[in-house]
Structure formats: structure tokens, C-alpha cells
Motif scaffolding. Structure first.
Motif, PDB file in Angstrom:
ATOM      1  N   ARG A  49      16.679   6.988  21.917  1.00 15.83           N
ATOM      2  CA  ARG A  49      17.519   8.570  21.362  1.00 15.83           C
ATOM      3  C   ARG A  49      18.104   8.219  19.717  1.00 15.83           C
ATOM      4  NH1 ARG A  49      22.860   6.728  24.545  1.00 15.83           N
ATOM      5  NH2 ARG A  49      23.860   8.431  23.050  1.00 15.83           N
ATOM      6  N   ARG A  50      17.768   6.649  19.133  1.00 18.53           N
ATOM      7  CA  ARG A  50      18.051   6.811  18.142  1.00 18.53           C
ATOM      8  C   ARG A  50      16.582   7.082  17.320  1.00 18.53           C
ATOM      9  NH1 ARG A  50      16.332   1.984  14.822  1.00 18.53           N
ATOM     10  NH2 ARG A  50      15.423   0.888  17.190  1.00 18.53           N
ATOM     11  N   LEU A  51      15.459   6.737  17.613  1.00 12.25           N
ATOM     12  CA  LEU A  51      14.696   7.737  16.176  1.00 12.25           C
ATOM     13  C   LEU A  51      13.702   9.105  17.135  1.00 12.25           C
ATOM     14  CD1 LEU A  51      12.671   4.033  16.125  1.00 12.25           C
ATOM     15  CD2 LEU A  51      14.405   5.304  15.046  1.00 12.25           C
ATOM     16  N   GLY A  52      14.071   8.935  18.392  1.00 10.82           N
ATOM     17  CA  GLY A  52      13.576  10.408  18.791  1.00 10.82           C
ATOM     18  C   GLY A  52      12.120  10.357  19.389  1.00 10.82           C
ATOM     19  N   ARG A  53      12.041  11.270  20.293  1.00 11.93           N
ATOM     20  CA  ARG A  53      10.834  11.651  20.626  1.00 11.93           C
ATOM     21  C   ARG A  53       9.067  11.753  20.090  1.00 11.93           C
ATOM     22  NH1 ARG A  53       9.247  13.520  26.145  1.00 11.93           N
ATOM     23  NH2 ARG A  53      11.824  14.473  26.336  1.00 11.93           N
ATOM     24  N   PRO A  54       8.771  10.378  20.149  1.00 10.81           N
ATOM     25  CA  PRO A  54       6.863   9.868  19.991  1.00 10.81           C
ATOM     26  C   PRO A  54       6.229  11.386  20.139  1.00 10.81           C
ATOM     27  CG  PRO A  54       7.332   8.631  21.305  1.00 10.81           C
ATOM     28  CD  PRO A  54       8.670   9.136  21.680  1.00 10.81           C
ATOM     29  N   PRO A  55       5.476  11.640  19.086  1.00  8.93           N
ATOM     30  CA  PRO A  55       4.260  12.303  19.637  1.00  8.93           C
ATOM     31  C   PRO A  55       3.659  12.158  20.922  1.00  8.93           C
ATOM     32  CG  PRO A  55       4.396  12.361  17.359  1.00  8.93           C
ATOM     33  CD  PRO A  55       5.098  11.289  17.519  1.00  8.93           C
ATOM     34  N   LEU A  56       3.470  12.877  21.968  1.00  8.94           N
ATOM     35  CA  LEU A  56       2.700  12.246  23.447  1.00  8.94           C
ATOM     36  C   LEU A  56       1.518  12.030  22.936  1.00  8.94           C
ATOM     37  CD1 LEU A  56       2.735  12.513  26.701  1.00  8.94           C
ATOM     38  CD2 LEU A  56       1.638  14.283  26.347  1.00  8.94           C
ATOM     39  N   ARG A  57       0.668  12.669  22.515  1.00  6.77           N
ATOM     40  CA  ARG A  57      -1.057  11.889  21.530  1.00  6.77           C
ATOM     41  C   ARG A  57      -0.527  10.500  20.866  1.00  6.77           C
ATOM     42  NH1 ARG A  57       0.875  15.458  17.709  1.00  6.77           N
ATOM     43  NH2 ARG A  57       0.612  15.012  15.377  1.00  6.77           N
ATOM     44  N   PRO A 173       6.217   1.711  23.320  1.00  2.00           N
ATOM     45  CA  PRO A 173       4.808   2.218  23.568  1.00  2.00           C
ATOM     46  C   PRO A 173       4.325   0.698  24.190  1.00  2.00           C
ATOM     47  CG  PRO A 173       5.262   2.262  21.059  1.00  2.00           C
ATOM     48  CD  PRO A 173       6.746   1.952  21.949  1.00  2.00           C
ATOM     49  N   LEU A 174       5.298  -0.285  24.333  1.00  2.00           N
ATOM     50  CA  LEU A 174       5.567  -1.819  25.526  1.00  2.00           C
ATOM     51  C   LEU A 174       6.228  -1.742  26.338  1.00  2.00           C
ATOM     52  CD1 LEU A 174       4.344  -4.586  25.130  1.00  2.00           C
ATOM     53  CD2 LEU A 174       7.124  -4.961  24.916  1.00  2.00           C
ATOM     54  N   ALA A 175       7.244   0.133  26.765  1.00  2.00           N
ATOM     55  CA  ALA A 175       7.462   0.130  27.956  1.00  2.00           C
ATOM     56  C   ALA A 175       6.070   0.981  29.116  1.00  2.00           C
ATOM     57  CB  ALA A 175       8.531   1.193  28.103  1.00  2.00           C
ATOM     58  N   HIS A 176       5.952   1.260  28.168  1.00  2.00           N
ATOM     59  CA  HIS A 176       4.070   2.550  28.985  1.00  2.00           C
ATOM     60  C   HIS A 176       3.130   1.303  28.518  1.00  2.00           C
ATOM     61  CE1 HIS A 176       5.385   7.045  28.015  1.00  2.00           C
ATOM     62  NE2 HIS A 176       6.288   6.331  27.159  1.00  2.00           N
ATOM     63  N   ALA A 177       2.908   1.091  28.120  1.00  2.00           N
ATOM     64  CA  ALA A 177       1.661   0.271  28.164  1.00  2.00           C
ATOM     65  C   ALA A 177       2.588  -1.562  29.732  1.00  2.00           C
ATOM     66  CB  ALA A 177       1.523  -1.336  27.164  1.00  2.00           C
ATOM     67  N   THR A 178       3.858  -1.498  29.722  1.00  2.00           N
ATOM     68  CA  THR A 178       3.693  -2.603  31.249  1.00  2.00           C
ATOM     69  C   THR A 178       3.896  -1.801  32.207  1.00  2.00           C
ATOM     70  OG1 THR A 178       5.757  -3.076  29.050  1.00  2.00           O
ATOM     71  CG2 THR A 178       5.482  -3.610  31.520  1.00  2.00           C
ATOM     72  N   VAL A 179       4.042  -0.593  32.311  1.00  2.00           N
ATOM     73  CA  VAL A 179       3.991   0.260  33.332  1.00  2.00           C
ATOM     74  C   VAL A 179       2.149   0.499  33.432  1.00  2.00           C
ATOM     75  CG1 VAL A 179       4.542   2.830  34.462  1.00  2.00           C
ATOM     76  CG2 VAL A 179       6.092   1.567  33.674  1.00  2.00           C
ATOM     77  N   VAL A 180       1.606   1.271  32.320  1.00  2.00           N
ATOM     78  CA  VAL A 180       0.332   1.350  33.163  1.00  2.00           C
ATOM     79  C   VAL A 180      -0.462   0.010  33.611  1.00  2.00           C
ATOM     80  CG1 VAL A 180      -2.201   1.560  32.442  1.00  2.00           C
ATOM     81  CG2 VAL A 180      -0.330   3.397  31.542  1.00  2.00           C
ATOM     82  N   ALA A 181      -0.422  -1.454  32.879  1.00  2.00           N
ATOM     83  CA  ALA A 181      -0.064  -2.810  33.941  1.00  2.00           C
ATOM     84  C   ALA A 181      -0.285  -3.227  34.711  1.00  2.00           C
ATOM     85  CB  ALA A 181      -0.259  -3.889  32.901  1.00  2.00           C
ATOM     86  N   THR A 182       1.496  -2.347  35.214  1.00  2.23           N
ATOM     87  CA  THR A 182       1.317  -3.326  36.346  1.00  2.23           C
ATOM     88  C   THR A 182       0.621  -2.150  37.669  1.00  2.23           C
ATOM     89  OG1 THR A 182       4.086  -2.830  35.392  1.00  2.23           O
ATOM     90  CG2 THR A 182       3.930  -2.808  38.255  1.00  2.23           C
ATOM     91  N   ALA A 183       0.241  -0.599  37.402  1.00  3.10           N
ATOM     92  CA  ALA A 183      -0.510   0.096  38.004  1.00  3.10           C
ATOM     93  C   ALA A 183      -1.998  -0.898  37.823  1.00  3.10           C
ATOM     94  CB  ALA A 183      -0.991   1.491  37.200  1.00  3.10           C
ATOM     95  N   VAL A 184      -2.432  -1.362  37.262  1.00  6.44           N
ATOM     96  CA  VAL A 184      -3.719  -1.350  36.824  1.00  6.44           C
ATOM     97  C   VAL A 184      -3.576  -2.832  37.593  1.00  6.44           C
ATOM     98  CG1 VAL A 184      -5.694  -2.510  35.174  1.00  6.44           C
ATOM     99  CG2 VAL A 184      -4.143  -0.712  34.708  1.00  6.44           C
ATOM    100  N   ILE A 185      -2.438  -3.922  37.834  1.00  7.16           N
ATOM    101  CA  ILE A 185      -3.162  -4.973  38.260  1.00  7.16           C
ATOM    102  C   ILE A 185      -3.036  -4.770  40.030  1.00  7.16           C
ATOM    103  CG2 ILE A 185      -1.379  -7.372  39.229  1.00  7.16           C
ATOM    104  CD1 ILE A 185      -0.965  -7.158  36.077  1.00  7.16           C
ATOM    105  N   ALA A 186      -1.896  -3.686  40.496  1.00  8.37           N
ATOM    106  CA  ALA A 186      -1.692  -3.437  41.517  1.00  8.37           C
ATOM    107  C   ALA A 186      -3.177  -2.670  42.010  1.00  8.37           C
ATOM    108  CB  ALA A 186      -0.469  -2.297  42.118  1.00  8.37           C
ATOM    109  N   VAL A 187      -3.766  -2.003  41.996  1.00  6.02           N
ATOM    110  CA  VAL A 187      -5.495  -1.529  41.983  1.00  6.02           C
ATOM    111  C   VAL A 187      -6.004  -2.469  42.244  1.00  6.02           C
ATOM    112  CG1 VAL A 187      -7.004  -0.184  41.299  1.00  6.02           C
ATOM    113  CG2 VAL A 187      -4.744   0.669  41.207  1.00  6.02           C
ATOM    114  N   LEU A 188      -6.283  -3.251  41.126  1.00  6.53           N
ATOM    115  CA  LEU A 188      -7.457  -4.770  41.447  1.00  6.53           C
ATOM    116  C   LEU A 188      -6.654  -5.401  41.926  1.00  6.53           C
ATOM    117  CD1 LEU A 188      -8.226  -4.311  37.690  1.00  6.53           C
ATOM    118  CD2 LEU A 188      -9.661  -3.615  39.395  1.00  6.53           C
ATOM    119  N   ALA A 189      -5.523  -6.009  42.246  1.00  6.02           N
ATOM    120  CA  ALA A 189      -4.889  -7.524  43.314  1.00  6.02           C
ATOM    121  C   ALA A 189      -5.868  -7.491  44.289  1.00  6.02           C
ATOM    122  CB  ALA A 189      -3.459  -7.087  42.919  1.00  6.02           C
TER     123      ALA A 189
END
Length: 297
Positions: A49-57, A173-189
């Protein structure tokens, strides 16, 4: 710099909190990330909301960083079980060397000569921690602890470098990384000893504290500092973490490494400090080498 140090102090409680939770490595890694997702998404929304949406890439490095972070946590939480919170954290922070040399290749941040001199010294410290020559070595399996710690360092270095390559904002970026990390750990658990999806109290309390403290607050502070200073300097500042964790583990958990393991810990920390001490002024040093010395003294 102070922001990175504050973040390192916060994440230094990670290892002891994992031990206090008393759950399996995959369980602590999974809930550490899963509990952190809601507050991280809230912070990301406020930031957008403060900085705008970053480019997807621009978020692609964060997704890749999430994969590296998931592997980092799985390896590291296993290392904690093998050699304790203190020694596992020291081993995981060998990332300083990996980050420094990788940053040279990727970002042209040339490492200092002392870093190369310190590399074999630090390797000697790793051998001491492994208990190869020590019948009184601390830990359930010091050799496996060293191997898991080295794997942690590789994944940790990849995470730091990928986060540095992302957009100059801390939360999204950290939020996106945390979501992906959660999925990776769940798959590899299932391949990592399995995760208990319903840990009892007080384990839930320790895991919640682990998520909100080190994962949300600590890593938000560190992510904020990553794009604003050389990668090698950030890696050096993160050495506050292992030194603090060793002290906390000794005082709060009663971890008592053997004399040789403690010496190995000291060798690693001192070696990395020596090897990275000129990380910040490296650019200035390069300029000095290019300017002829006209002094007549």
C-alpha cells in the motif's frame, strides 16, 4: 548496520527455541514458517500500500530463496538434534565464506585476501567440532551434525544471495520466500523424519515464539539491510548470531561441548572474523590500488 545486528540478535534465539519445543526437525521447521505466514502477509500488504506493487519478475529471486530457505531449515534443525543448538548455529554460519566468494562472482564484490587465508583455519575448526579426534565430543552424532551444518551453510548462502538480488523492500520478498519455504518443507517432511501436524503444548507456544520472533521480526530486519550493504558485510554481521546462540545454549539448555569442540567453535568464529574484517572497505581498497602513491614521506 545496526538493523542487521539487531536482526542477528533476534534470530540467535532460533536454535534454543527449537530445542525447547522438543519436536522433530521437520515439525519445528514447518511450524516456524507456517505460523509466520499470516503476519508476514500482513506486513507485505501494508508495504505494498505504501510502495506499490513490485514487478512480478522482481519476486522470482524471492521464490527461489524460499526453496533455499526451506532446505536450510530442514538441514539446520537436524544439525541441532545432532550437535546441539550452539554448535549447529556455528556450523551453519560458514555461509560467510560461500557468500563472499559467490558475491565476487555475481556482484563483483571482491573478497579480501584474509578471507582466503582464513579458509583452511576455519576448516580445521569444523574438524574439531566433528569429534573426529575427540572421545568426549558433545552431541548425538557430531559427524552427521557437521555434514548437516555444512549443507545448512550452502543453502543459507543461497538464500542470502537470492534475497539480496530481489527488490529493495523487506516485507514482501520475505513473505513470498516464507510461503514457498513452508510448501517446500511440507513436501520434503516425509523424507526428513516426518512432521507432527498436531504438536501439544507447550511445544506450540515455543514454535509460535520461534515464528514471530526470529522468523518475522529477525528476518524482516535482516532482509531490510541486505540490499543496502555488501553481501559479505551482512554475512559478517550475522556472526553475532552463533556467538550469542552458544552463550544462550550453555546458560538455558545446559549444552556443554567438549574442550576440543569448544576450541573448534572459537577457531571458526575467529577465523571468519579475521577473514571478513575488510569486507566493508573492499571497494575503497580497490580504488587505493588503482591510484598511484605520490607520497614523499
Amino acid at each position: 548496520m545496526l538493523v542487521a545486528i539487531a536482526g542477528a540478535l533476534v534470530i540467535s534465539t532460533s536454535g534454543p527455541l527449537v530445542r525447547l519445543s522438543g519436536v522433530s526437525p521437520a515439525t519445528s521447521a514447518l511450524f516456524r514458517c507456517a505460523y509466520a505466514v499470516p503476519p508476514m502477509l500482513l506486513l507485505a500488504w501494508l508495504e505494498r500500500r505504501r510502495l506499490g506493487r513490485p514487478p512480478l519478475r522482481a519476486l522470482v529471486p524471492a521464490w527461489a530463496a524460499g526453496v533455499a530457505f526451506g532446505l536450510d531449515l530442514l538441514f539446520w534443525h537436524h544439525a541441532i538434534g545432532y550437535v546441539g543448538a550452539g554448535l549447529a548455529t556455528v556450523l551453519g554460519n560458514l555461509q560467510v565464506f560461500i557468500v563472499a566468494f559467490a558475491a565476487w562472482a555475481l556482484f563483483r564484490e571482491r573478497p579480501s585476501k584474509p578471507l582466503m587465508v582464513a579458509a583452511p583455519v576455519v576448516f580445521a575448526g569444523v574438524v574439531l567440532i566433528s569429534g573426529a579426534f575427540d572421545g568426549a565430543a558433545y552431541g548425538a552424532d557430531p559427524v552427521l551434525g557437521v555434514l548437516a551444518g555444512l549443507a545448512t551453510s550452502v543453502a543459507y548462502a543461497a538464500f542470502l544471495l537470492l534475497m539480496k538480488a530481489g527488490p529493495e523492500r523487506p516485507a514482501e520478498p520475505l513473505a513470498h520466500a516464507t510461503v514457498v519455504a513452508t510448501a517446500v518443507i511440507a513436501v520434503l517432511a516425509p523424507l526428513s523424519g516426518g512432521a507432527d501436524l498436531a504438536p501439544s503444548w507447550p511445544a506450540h507456544g515455543w514454535l509460535l515464539l520461534l515464528a514471530l520472533g526470529p522468523q518475522v521480526i529477525g528476518w524482516t530486519l535482516i532482509t531490510f539491510s541486505l540490499p543496502r550493504q555488501p553481501a559479505a558485510l551482512t554475512a559478517l554481521l550475522l556472526l553475532v548470531q552463533p556467538m550469542t546462540t552458544v552463550a544462550i545454549a550453555a546458560l538455558a539448555l545446559g549444552e556443554r561441548p567438549s574442550a576440543l569442540q569448544f576450541a573448534g567453535c572459537a577457531v571458526i568464529v575467529l577465523g571468519v572474523l579475521y577473514g571478513s574484517r575488510r569486507a566493508q572497505p573492499a571497494g575503497v581498497a580497490e580504488q587505493d590500488e588503482q591510484v598511484p602513491n605520490t607520497s614523499t614521506v
